[in-house]
Design an enzyme around this catalytic site. Structure first.
Site, PDB file in Angstrom:
ATOM      1  N   GLN A  78      12.809  -1.618 -25.081  1.00  0.00           N
ATOM      2  CA  GLN A  78      12.545  -0.199 -25.313  1.00  0.00           C
ATOM      3  C   GLN A  78      12.111   0.456 -24.009  1.00  0.00           C
ATOM      4  O   GLN A  78      10.942   0.446 -23.655  1.00  0.00           O
ATOM      5  CB  GLN A  78      11.473  -0.004 -26.393  1.00  0.00           C
ATOM      6  CG  GLN A  78      11.310   1.453 -26.737  1.00  0.00           C
ATOM      7  CD  GLN A  78      10.381   1.700 -27.889  1.00  0.00           C
ATOM      8  OE1 GLN A  78       9.934   0.798 -28.568  1.00  0.00           O
ATOM      9  NE2 GLN A  78      10.066   2.956 -28.115  1.00  0.00           N
ATOM     10  N   PHE A  79      13.080   1.024 -23.291  1.00  0.00           N
ATOM     11  CA  PHE A  79      12.773   1.609 -21.991  1.00  0.00           C
ATOM     12  C   PHE A  79      11.818   2.789 -22.100  1.00  0.00           C
ATOM     13  O   PHE A  79      11.063   3.070 -21.177  1.00  0.00           O
ATOM     14  CB  PHE A  79      14.054   1.996 -21.244  1.00  0.00           C
ATOM     15  CG  PHE A  79      14.654   3.314 -21.654  1.00  0.00           C
ATOM     16  CD1 PHE A  79      14.373   4.458 -20.926  1.00  0.00           C
ATOM     17  CD2 PHE A  79      15.499   3.404 -22.744  1.00  0.00           C
ATOM     18  CE1 PHE A  79      14.927   5.680 -21.297  1.00  0.00           C
ATOM     19  CE2 PHE A  79      16.054   4.606 -23.116  1.00  0.00           C
ATOM     20  CZ  PHE A  79      15.766   5.757 -22.393  1.00  0.00           C
ATOM     21  N   THR A  80      11.785   3.471 -23.237  1.00  0.00           N
ATOM     22  CA  THR A  80      10.895   4.622 -23.380  1.00  0.00           C
ATOM     23  C   THR A  80       9.427   4.236 -23.332  1.00  0.00           C
ATOM     24  O   THR A  80       8.577   5.067 -23.044  1.00  0.00           O
ATOM     25  CB  THR A  80      11.184   5.405 -24.675  1.00  0.00           C
ATOM     26  OG1 THR A  80      10.958   4.557 -25.794  1.00  0.00           O
ATOM     27  CG2 THR A  80      12.611   5.938 -24.693  1.00  0.00           C
TER      28      THR A  80
END
Length: 146
Positions: A78-80
């Site tokens: 989850q890059f966010t």
């Protein structure tokens, strides 16, 4: 490297309506990779995920890690999670690693966890639009940094 971990009674990830990873009781870990991360952070995070004490012992205290509890581990990239949210009303993503760096490090994390936790490690699909569902047990949620 960051991991938002949640103790769950169940969790699953779907991509295009297909379940690609699912666990019963255990940990869901949403994992963010930062530009400065490397093998040392991956090894430290794997150790923390498998041993962070969030499961109840016989006295009801959070004294057991995942390895001791026998639960499953669901790892979801989850890059966010690595976004810069310190100012303004829109996240900035310069604090998240580019996919070319993040994907191999995430894969290394999965491989280490699978080697050290044969009771079950599932994943989402890196870079895909995923639907994550879970039943948080507690609720118990922690942000781990490595």
């Amino acid at each position: 490297m960051l991991a938002l971990i949640q103790r769950v009674s169940q969790a699953r990830v779907e991509v295009d309506g297909e379940t690609v990873g699912a666990i019963g009781p255990g940990l869901l870990a949403l994992v963010g990779v930062e530009p400065e991360d490397g093998p040392a952070q991956v090894a430290k995070m794997a150790d923390r995920l498998l041993n962070y004490r969030v499961f109840a012992d016989a006295d009801g205290r959070m004294n057991l890690g995942l390895a001791q509890s026998g639960g499953g581990l669901l790892l979801v990239s989850q890059f966010t999670l690595a976004a810069d949210t310190r100012s303004g009303l829109r996240p900035g993503f310069s604090t998240a690693a580019a996919p070319a760096l993040a994907e191999p490090l995430f894969s290394d994390l999965v491989a280490i966890c699978r080697e050290k936790h044969p009771k079950g490690v599932e994943t989402g699909r890196f870079g895909a639009h995923m639907s994550v569902s879970l039943v948080n047990d507690g609720p118990v949620t922690f942000l781990l940094k490595a």
